[in-house]
Enzyme design. Structure first.
Site, PDB file in Angstrom:
ATOM      1  N   CYS A 105     -21.305  36.275 -16.158  1.00 53.77           N
ATOM      2  CA  CYS A 105     -20.225  36.643 -16.740  1.00 53.77           C
ATOM      3  C   CYS A 105     -19.441  37.170 -17.552  1.00 53.77           C
ATOM      4  O   CYS A 105     -19.783  36.671 -18.324  1.00 53.77           O
ATOM      5  CB  CYS A 105     -19.758  34.694 -16.385  1.00 53.77           C
ATOM      6  SG  CYS A 105     -18.553  34.498 -15.872  1.00 53.77           S
ATOM      7  N   HIS A 150     -20.814  32.162  -7.104  1.00 51.95           N
ATOM      8  CA  HIS A 150     -20.025  32.701  -7.824  1.00 51.95           C
ATOM      9  C   HIS A 150     -18.822  32.382  -8.531  1.00 51.95           C
ATOM     10  O   HIS A 150     -18.084  31.386  -9.223  1.00 51.95           O
ATOM     11  CB  HIS A 150     -20.408  33.446  -9.207  1.00 51.95           C
ATOM     12  CG  HIS A 150     -20.421  33.781 -10.123  1.00 51.95           C
ATOM     13  ND1 HIS A 150     -21.050  33.608 -11.677  1.00 51.95           N
ATOM     14  CD2 HIS A 150     -19.256  34.095 -10.961  1.00 51.95           C
ATOM     15  CE1 HIS A 150     -20.721  33.407 -12.459  1.00 51.95           C
ATOM     16  NE2 HIS A 150     -19.606  34.142 -12.455  1.00 51.95           N
ATOM     17  N   GLU A 151     -17.672  33.348  -7.911  1.00 52.69           N
ATOM     18  CA  GLU A 151     -16.049  32.941  -8.225  1.00 52.69           C
ATOM     19  C   GLU A 151     -16.200  32.075  -7.529  1.00 52.69           C
ATOM     20  O   GLU A 151     -14.996  32.115  -8.016  1.00 52.69           O
ATOM     21  CB  GLU A 151     -15.735  34.411  -7.362  1.00 52.69           C
ATOM     22  CG  GLU A 151     -16.417  35.580  -8.061  1.00 52.69           C
ATOM     23  CD  GLU A 151     -16.457  36.222  -9.479  1.00 52.69           C
ATOM     24  OE1 GLU A 151     -15.715  35.300 -10.175  1.00 52.69           O
ATOM     25  OE2 GLU A 151     -17.126  36.733 -10.016  1.00 52.69           O
ATOM     26  N   HIS A 154     -15.504  29.226 -10.437  1.00 49.21           N
ATOM     27  CA  HIS A 154     -14.559  29.680 -11.088  1.00 49.21           C
ATOM     28  C   HIS A 154     -13.172  28.854 -11.223  1.00 49.21           C
ATOM     29  O   HIS A 154     -12.962  28.309 -11.617  1.00 49.21           O
ATOM     30  CB  HIS A 154     -13.892  31.175 -11.577  1.00 49.21           C
ATOM     31  CG  HIS A 154     -15.277  31.839 -12.426  1.00 49.21           C
ATOM     32  ND1 HIS A 154     -15.227  31.283 -13.585  1.00 49.21           N
ATOM     33  CD2 HIS A 154     -15.892  32.432 -12.891  1.00 49.21           C
ATOM     34  CE1 HIS A 154     -15.965  31.774 -14.190  1.00 49.21           C
ATOM     35  NE2 HIS A 154     -16.668  33.030 -13.207  1.00 49.21           N
TER      36      HIS A 154
HETATM   37 ZN   LIG Z   1     -18.071  34.092 -13.972  1.00 51.35          ZN
END
Ligand SMILES: [Zn+2]
Length: 184
Positions: A105, A150-151, A154
């Site tokens: 990341c 993953h995004e 966030h």
């Molecule tokens: Zn990330």
């Protein structure tokens, strides 16, 4: 326009990485955030970037998957997905079938720390693009699905380290030369 260095976990300005983001209110706002994200991702490299990583607490992320050769070995079906902007995304139908893969990341030690994370193979996503058009898509490519998960995390204030299984912490790998501050 200034290129924003991704904010870091473990710093004051990286505190947003652990907060939930809010919906974008207008397409112009969405477009402006996409432009900033794209500038940073193009400059620092990577396959995805989310608004909180550049200090904006809004539900926007981008993916840019074109490095087929780097991931081709593990994901032979990986097509050129290219650039996609996801504004106010909603994920559903995360598959029970999962796979484990290494993630890094840009906000975790400047992209130099990697660890194995288990993610669903496929999912459904609804989102608006930067033109304000609504899309509903099934994402069946496990690599694309991984990047989206993953995004999207966030936007929920979750980083990949928090998604790791306890027994996988032994896979953590620090590759100092991948530090995005050194690549440019
Ligand atoms: Zn990330």
């Amino acid at each position: 326009m200034e290129i924003i260095l991704p904010k870091q976990v473990g710093t004051k300005e990286g505190e947003l990485l652990f907060e939930k983001s809010e919906d974008v209110e207008s397409f112009q706002e969405g477009r402006e955030i996409v432009t900033l994200l794209k500038k940073s991702l193009d400059y620092y490299g990577g396959v995805g970037l989310a608004a909180p990583q550049i200090g904006i607490q809004k539900r926007v992320f981008i993916v840019d998957i074109k490095e087929t050769e780097r991931y081709g070995e593990k994901y032979p079906q990986l097509k050129e997905i290219g650039f996609v902007a996801y504004i106010n995304p909603i994920i559903s139908d995360l598959s029970e079938e999962k796979n484990k893969g290494m993630e890094g990341c840009l906000s975790v030690i400047y992209g130099s720390l990697f660890g194995a994370v288990e993610r669903s193979d496929s999912l459904k996503i609804e989102y608006f693009d930067e033109q304000g058009k609504k899309h509903t898509e099934e994402i069946r490519n496990p690599f694309h699905a991984r990047v989206i998960q993953h995004e999207f995390d966030h936007l929920e204030g979750i980083i990949f380290l928090q998604r790791m299984n306890r027994e996988d912490f032994s896979t953590l790998l620090w590759e100092e030369e991948r530090d995005i501050r050194k690549q440019r």
